[in-house]
Write a protein that holds these residues in place. Structure first.
Motif, PDB file in Angstrom:
ATOM      1  N   ASP A   1       0.958  -1.695  -0.081  1.00  0.00           N
ATOM      2  CA  ASP A   1       0.053  -0.488  -0.492  1.00  0.00           C
ATOM      3  C   ASP A   1       1.018   1.782  -0.120  1.00  0.00           C
ATOM      4  OD1 ASP A   1      -2.200  -1.581  -0.387  1.00  0.00           O
ATOM      5  OD2 ASP A   1      -3.219  -1.290   2.565  1.00  0.00           O
ATOM      6  N   GLU A   2       2.105   1.179   0.522  1.00  0.00           N
ATOM      7  CA  GLU A   2       2.891   2.494   1.153  1.00  0.00           C
ATOM      8  C   GLU A   2       3.677   3.024  -0.037  1.00  0.00           C
ATOM      9  OE1 GLU A   2       6.868   3.129   2.893  1.00  0.00           O
ATOM     10  OE2 GLU A   2       5.775   1.885   4.294  1.00  0.00           O
ATOM     11  N   MET A   3       3.804   1.849  -1.088  1.00  0.00           N
ATOM     12  CA  MET A   3       4.810   1.501  -2.386  1.00  0.00           C
ATOM     13  C   MET A   3       3.349   2.232  -4.011  1.00  0.00           C
ATOM     14  SD  MET A   3       6.696  -1.995  -1.893  1.00  0.00           S
ATOM     15  CE  MET A   3       7.940  -1.728  -4.125  1.00  0.00           C
ATOM     16  N   VAL A   4       2.134   1.612  -3.210  1.00  0.00           N
ATOM     17  CA  VAL A   4       1.044   2.171  -4.679  1.00  0.00           C
ATOM     18  C   VAL A   4       1.071   3.381  -4.624  1.00  0.00           C
ATOM     19  CG1 VAL A   4      -1.455   1.997  -4.908  1.00  0.00           C
ATOM     20  CG2 VAL A   4       0.202   0.021  -4.770  1.00  0.00           C
ATOM     21  N   THR A   5       1.241   4.113  -3.173  1.00  0.00           N
ATOM     22  CA  THR A   5       0.954   5.359  -2.632  1.00  0.00           C
ATOM     23  C   THR A   5       2.189   6.330  -3.178  1.00  0.00           C
ATOM     24  OG1 THR A   5      -0.953   4.882  -0.446  1.00  0.00           O
ATOM     25  CG2 THR A   5       0.261   6.967  -0.810  1.00  0.00           C
ATOM     26  N   GLU A   6       3.486   5.969  -2.960  1.00  0.00           N
ATOM     27  CA  GLU A   6       4.557   6.837  -3.794  1.00  0.00           C
ATOM     28  C   GLU A   6       4.227   6.714  -5.042  1.00  0.00           C
ATOM     29  OE1 GLU A   6       7.720   4.542  -1.869  1.00  0.00           O
ATOM     30  OE2 GLU A   6       7.408   5.320  -0.139  1.00  0.00           O
ATOM     31  N   LYS A   7       3.843   5.620  -5.749  1.00  0.00           N
ATOM     32  CA  LYS A   7       4.240   5.735  -7.175  1.00  0.00           C
ATOM     33  C   LYS A   7       3.098   6.947  -7.665  1.00  0.00           C
ATOM     34  CE  LYS A   7       7.252   2.983  -8.002  1.00  0.00           C
ATOM     35  NZ  LYS A   7       8.543   3.302  -8.762  1.00  0.00           N
ATOM     36  N   GLU A   8       1.749   6.121  -6.785  1.00  0.00           N
ATOM     37  CA  GLU A   8       0.821   7.318  -7.695  1.00  0.00           C
ATOM     38  C   GLU A   8       1.251   8.291  -7.435  1.00  0.00           C
ATOM     39  OE1 GLU A   8      -2.880   6.002  -5.269  1.00  0.00           O
ATOM     40  OE2 GLU A   8      -3.383   4.148  -7.473  1.00  0.00           O
ATOM     41  N   ALA A   9       1.993   9.052  -5.825  1.00  0.00           N
ATOM     42  CA  ALA A   9       1.939  10.929  -6.222  1.00  0.00           C
ATOM     43  C   ALA A   9       3.048  10.884  -7.107  1.00  0.00           C
ATOM     44  CB  ALA A   9       2.693  10.170  -4.305  1.00  0.00           C
TER      45      ALA A   9
END
Length: 155
Positions: free
Chosen positions: A103-111
């Motif tokens: 979830d953290e990685m998804v949030t970073e990539k989406e940012a």
């Protein structure tokens, strides 16, 4: 494009693995469009519902139908047998992570995606401003040139 899209949807109605649908991103489907990353209209997306991709092909019925006929299950954790060795290794690596880390990685990539889109919009806005200023200057310069007697010289 809408009439061709409706014909395509009718041709694939009830298909075992392919769904052709449309969503009104200006009304009830707005939240779905935001999640799917729709930024312009009309947009065509395809693939795994959790990872939709942008369609970049032709917009006529023949092109859409040819593309849709080639669709089917794609490489994903649910269809790992369809993946090449590199994708299988990547999926294995991701599945070894905790849900919180994914979830953290998804949030970073989406940012990162959001920043890329924002930077591009800023760039395009700058281009538009430069174009508007240059066009206004050109119009004023043409008017000044004509007012200086160009018409009289030509007659």
């Amino acid at each position: 494009m809408k009439p061709d899209w409706d014909k395509l949807a009718a041709a694939f109605k009830g298909h075992a693995t392919t769904v052709i649908a449309d969503v009104d991103c200006t009304a009830g489907g707005k939240s779905l469009c935001e999640v799917a990353g729709v930024r312009g209209y009309p947009s065509i997306k395809y693939g795994d519902p959790s990872d939709l991709q942008d369609y970049k092909g032709g917009r006529d019925l023949a092109a859409l139908k040819t593309f849709a006929e080639g669709l089917g299950p794609q490489c994903s954790p649910a269809n790992i047998d369809l993946c090449d060795d590199a994708k299988k290794a990547q999926i294995k690596e991701f599945m070894a992570l905790s849900q919180a880390k994914r979830d953290e990685m998804v949030t970073e990539k989406e940012a990162e995606l959001t920043k890329l889109e924002s930077d591009f919009k800023t760039f395009v806005d700058g281009l538009q401003k430069s174009y508007t200023e240059a066009n206004e200057k050109k119009d004023k310069d043409i008017e000044a040139l004509k007012s200086s007697g160009l018409g009289l010289l030509k007659s």
